[in-house]
Design a protein around this motif. Structure first.
Motif, PDB file in Angstrom:
ATOM      1  N   GLU A 123       0.848  -1.189   0.000  1.00  0.00           N
ATOM      2  CA  GLU A 123       0.000   0.000   0.000  1.00  0.00           C
ATOM      3  C   GLU A 123       0.880   1.233   0.000  1.00  0.00           C
ATOM      4  OE1 GLU A 123      -3.201   0.093   2.758  1.00  0.00           O
ATOM      5  OE2 GLU A 123      -3.531  -2.074   2.699  1.00  0.00           O
ATOM      6  N   ARG A 129      -2.686   0.501  -4.293  1.00  0.00           N
ATOM      7  CA  ARG A 129      -2.606  -0.805  -3.648  1.00  0.00           C
ATOM      8  C   ARG A 129      -2.166  -1.825  -4.687  1.00  0.00           C
ATOM      9  NH1 ARG A 129      -7.448  -2.745  -0.166  1.00  0.00           N
ATOM     10  NH2 ARG A 129      -5.746  -3.771   0.948  1.00  0.00           N
ATOM     11  N   GLU A 189     -11.032  -6.156  -3.487  1.00  0.00           N
ATOM     12  CA  GLU A 189     -10.534  -4.816  -3.802  1.00  0.00           C
ATOM     13  C   GLU A 189     -11.130  -4.273  -5.096  1.00  0.00           C
ATOM     14  OE1 GLU A 189      -8.093  -1.291  -3.872  1.00  0.00           O
ATOM     15  OE2 GLU A 189      -8.792  -2.629  -2.298  1.00  0.00           O
TER      16      GLU A 189
END
Length: 224
Positions: free
Chosen positions: A71, A80, A137
């Motif tokens: 990150e 990310r 994500e």
């Protein structure tokens, strides 16, 4: 935000006075390099076609380099990275052996949040099967950059199926110019039902431009 395609998997993203460079080719690549100063360079795969950090640094303007999972936050840009694998640059499947360097390479998939939008750059992804944390994500992706060239990355049909599954607002194909198999773009557009899509030189994009778009394909003409 202005998005430009520079061949291979080389993508330039500009917003305000910030410039991002994704997978620039190195001087050891057969691909032509377009030189400019970037604030951030994101490298998915340690391969000459995609790790040319020197190509995006000019004088005192040298990029912050992101190369691998993790990150990061640089100048209001949140990045990310997620580890996947790639067969790009490996021998054909029957010839692969551990002794011949036939093990899959690490490929990093990046998500980038900026200007209220979320971009996903799949890099040299070889398999549409994604890790669980990456799937989570990728909920709510605005712009998806997907490799479509086959020969070590996603085949056009697999690339389209993955794009449909991820449900981004916009899909931008990469890897079809200079490195992908001939006809990859045409086949991808056919799979996506977008055969009449005409290439554009660059994409200028604001958050409001995404309203009502569901998986729309944008083809960027290579500017090198």
């Amino acid at each position: 935000m202005i998005i430009t395609y520079l061949g291979g998997e080389f993508i330039k993203v500009q917003f305000g006075d910030i410039t991002l460079a994704f997978n620039p080719p190195s001087k050891n690549s057969k691909l032509k390099a377009s030189r400019f100063g970037a604030d951030v360079a994101l490298i998915s795969l340690n391969h000459p076609d995609m790790n040319g950090v020197d190509a995006v640094g000019i004088g005192s303007k040298q990029p912050f380099v992101i190369q691998g999972p993790g990150e990061y936050e640089i100048k209001d840009v949140v990045v990310r990275g997620f580890q996947t694998s790639s067969n790009y640059g490996l021998p054909a499947a029957p010839a692969r052996t551990a002794q011949a360097g036939g093990e899959p390479h690490i490929n990093t998939v990046y998500t980038v949040s900026l200007e209220g939008m979320k971009l996903c750059f799949l890099g040299a992804l070889s398999s549409p099967e994604l890790p669980a944390d990456l799937k989570e994500e990728l909920d709510g992706i605005d712009v998806l950059f997907v490799p479509i060239g086959g020969e070590g990355v996603l085949a056009p049909s697999a690339a389209n199926k993955l794009a449909v599954t991820l449900e981004p607002h916009l899909v931008i194909p990469t890897h079809f110019e200079g490195v992908g198999a001939p006809g990859s773009l045409k086949q991808f557009l056919k799979e996506a039902g977008e055969e009449k899509t005409a290439p554009v030189e660059k994409l200028t994009l604001k958050k409001k431009d995404l309203e009502g778009k569901e998986g729309e394909v944008v083809v960027l003409r290579s500017m090198v």
